[in-house]
Structures are given as structure tokens and as C-alpha cells.
Design an enzyme around this catalytic site. Sequence first.
Site, PDB file in Angstrom:
ATOM      1  CB  VAL A 180      35.778  51.700  44.201  1.00  0.00           C
ATOM      2  CG1 VAL A 180      36.251  52.897  45.018  1.00  0.00           C
ATOM      3  CG2 VAL A 180      34.756  50.888  44.989  1.00  0.00           C
ATOM      4  CB  THR A 181      30.975  53.791  41.957  1.00  0.00           C
ATOM      5  OG1 THR A 181      30.042  54.838  42.249  1.00  0.00           O
ATOM      6  CG2 THR A 181      30.255  52.657  41.239  1.00  0.00           C
ATOM      7  CG  HIS A 207      25.637  50.930  41.909  1.00  0.00           C
ATOM      8  ND1 HIS A 207      25.611  52.187  41.344  1.00  0.00           N
ATOM      9  CD2 HIS A 207      26.468  50.189  41.142  1.00  0.00           C
ATOM     10  CE1 HIS A 207      26.393  52.199  40.279  1.00  0.00           C
ATOM     11  NE2 HIS A 207      26.929  50.996  40.136  1.00  0.00           N
ATOM     12  N   GLY A 253      30.371  55.304  34.318  1.00  0.00           N
ATOM     13  CA  GLY A 253      31.422  54.389  33.902  1.00  0.00           C
ATOM     14  C   GLY A 253      30.896  53.544  32.765  1.00  0.00           C
ATOM     15  NE  ARG A 271      31.785  50.704  37.626  1.00  0.00           N
ATOM     16  CZ  ARG A 271      32.783  51.213  38.337  1.00  0.00           C
ATOM     17  NH1 ARG A 271      33.760  51.867  37.722  1.00  0.00           N
ATOM     18  NH2 ARG A 271      32.830  51.067  39.642  1.00  0.00           N
ATOM     19  N   GLY A 272      34.853  51.011  32.918  1.00  0.00           N
ATOM     20  CA  GLY A 272      35.970  51.882  33.204  1.00  0.00           C
ATOM     21  C   GLY A 272      35.834  52.493  34.590  1.00  0.00           C
ATOM     22  CG  LEU A 299      23.297  57.650  34.038  1.00  0.00           C
ATOM     23  CD1 LEU A 299      22.502  58.266  35.198  1.00  0.00           C
ATOM     24  CD2 LEU A 299      23.035  58.431  32.768  1.00  0.00           C
ATOM     25  CB  ALA A 300      24.852  55.622  39.510  1.00  0.00           C
ATOM     26  CB  CYS A 311      35.297  57.970  41.112  1.00  0.00           C
ATOM     27  SG  CYS A 311      33.574  57.584  40.762  1.00  0.00           S
TER      28      CYS A 311
END
Length: 223
Positions: free
Chosen positions: A73-74, A76, A138, A69-70, A150-151, A167
Amino acid sequence: MNDALIRYFPRVEYAPCWQAMRDLTDQRTADTLDELWVLEHPPVFTLGQAGKPEHVLNAGDIPVVKTDRGGQVTYHGPGQTVIYLMLDIKRLGLGSRGMVTAIEESIVSFLADLGVKATSRDDAPGVYVDGAKIASLGLRIRRGATYHGLAINRTMDLAPWQRINPCGHAGQPMTTLEALGIQLSRETMEQQLVTVLAKRLGVTPRTAQAPDWYNNGNSTPTG
């Protein structure tokens, strides 16, 4: 309006879900229905295509997955709702920027209905409440279709966010619906957000069963 299949999952591992998104995108035709997958993941950090490993400060026991994805870092994890959007954006008349705007505006509208004033930012995709980030997004666009999505943080433990620069932004504060005083069941919250998203995207939601890839041992117990 175009129909879109809405699939609700209790919890699903990241890797098979990501592979299933890519498979659907590769196999879809002009007649393939759009799909939204609404789910939770077990704890995982995902690093986008532009992601710099140095933004993962201390992963510890949480796995890090380099994804397509674009963004940077994220995180979950349990207590966060993820909505993956497999959409034919040409059919919907949306470009990449229009898609991001539609997602952000949907979340802002959803929160406004709950009495929460939220905003988006030109310099950092996502949705913010008083400077704290409540939702991340992303996307990847391939063959004229999107995947990833999305999250939004419902009731999650925010401690893992301190192990990364969310991010790519060092010290970015995070928040949750629960911290904002919003008391909604997961089911109610997800259905309300899907309704707002579907309307903004111009699709008619149709609830569908979980697909074969999920039923073949890729789910995670939620207890």
C-alpha cells in the site's frame, strides 16, 4: 536513442489515469513511442497486487483503490510528483530488475545533484534518506512493457502516511524534499528528474500535450 513522449499534467484523478495506462499498454505495437506521464493525484491510497488490507490502518475519508501494480500500500496526494513509465523494456534492453534499478539510481542521482545523499534498499524498493523514505515505486509489466512507476515527495503533508504501513512496513518514517531543505518549484523539480530518468533509461525526451482522455473531464482543479 529511442524517443519518449513526456506529458505533464497539473492534477488527475487516479482511476481514469490507471485505465489510460492499461489502454496504452494493450494497444501499443512495436512502433509505439514510450511515454512518461508526470503528474499529481488527489489524495488516494493504492493497494498493490500483493497488498494486504490490514496494512491500511485507518483510511478515513481517503479512498482506497485496489490496483494491479506490484507492492503493498502507498499514498498519493498533493505535493507529491508521480511519474508513470510506459516503456517497451525489450526495446530498451532492460529486464524487470534492471528497470527497478534504473529508476532507483535515477532518483539517487537526482538527489545527489541537490546535495542530498540517498540510498536504495534490497529489502524494500524505493529511495531513502537517513532511513526515511522519500520515493516509492511499483511497476506492472505486461506484453513486454511497463506501466505504473514512481512517486517522490516534494512538499506534501505526511500525516496520511500514518494511516497506513507504507509499502507494508509498519512505522516506516517518510520525508519530503521540503523537509530536507530543498526549495525547488514543482516545474523545475519535475523537469530535472525527467532529464535524469531519460538519460538513465536511454530515451530522448520530447514534451507532448495532454492526451484526449485527460482533456475529457478527468482533471482535478489545483486551486
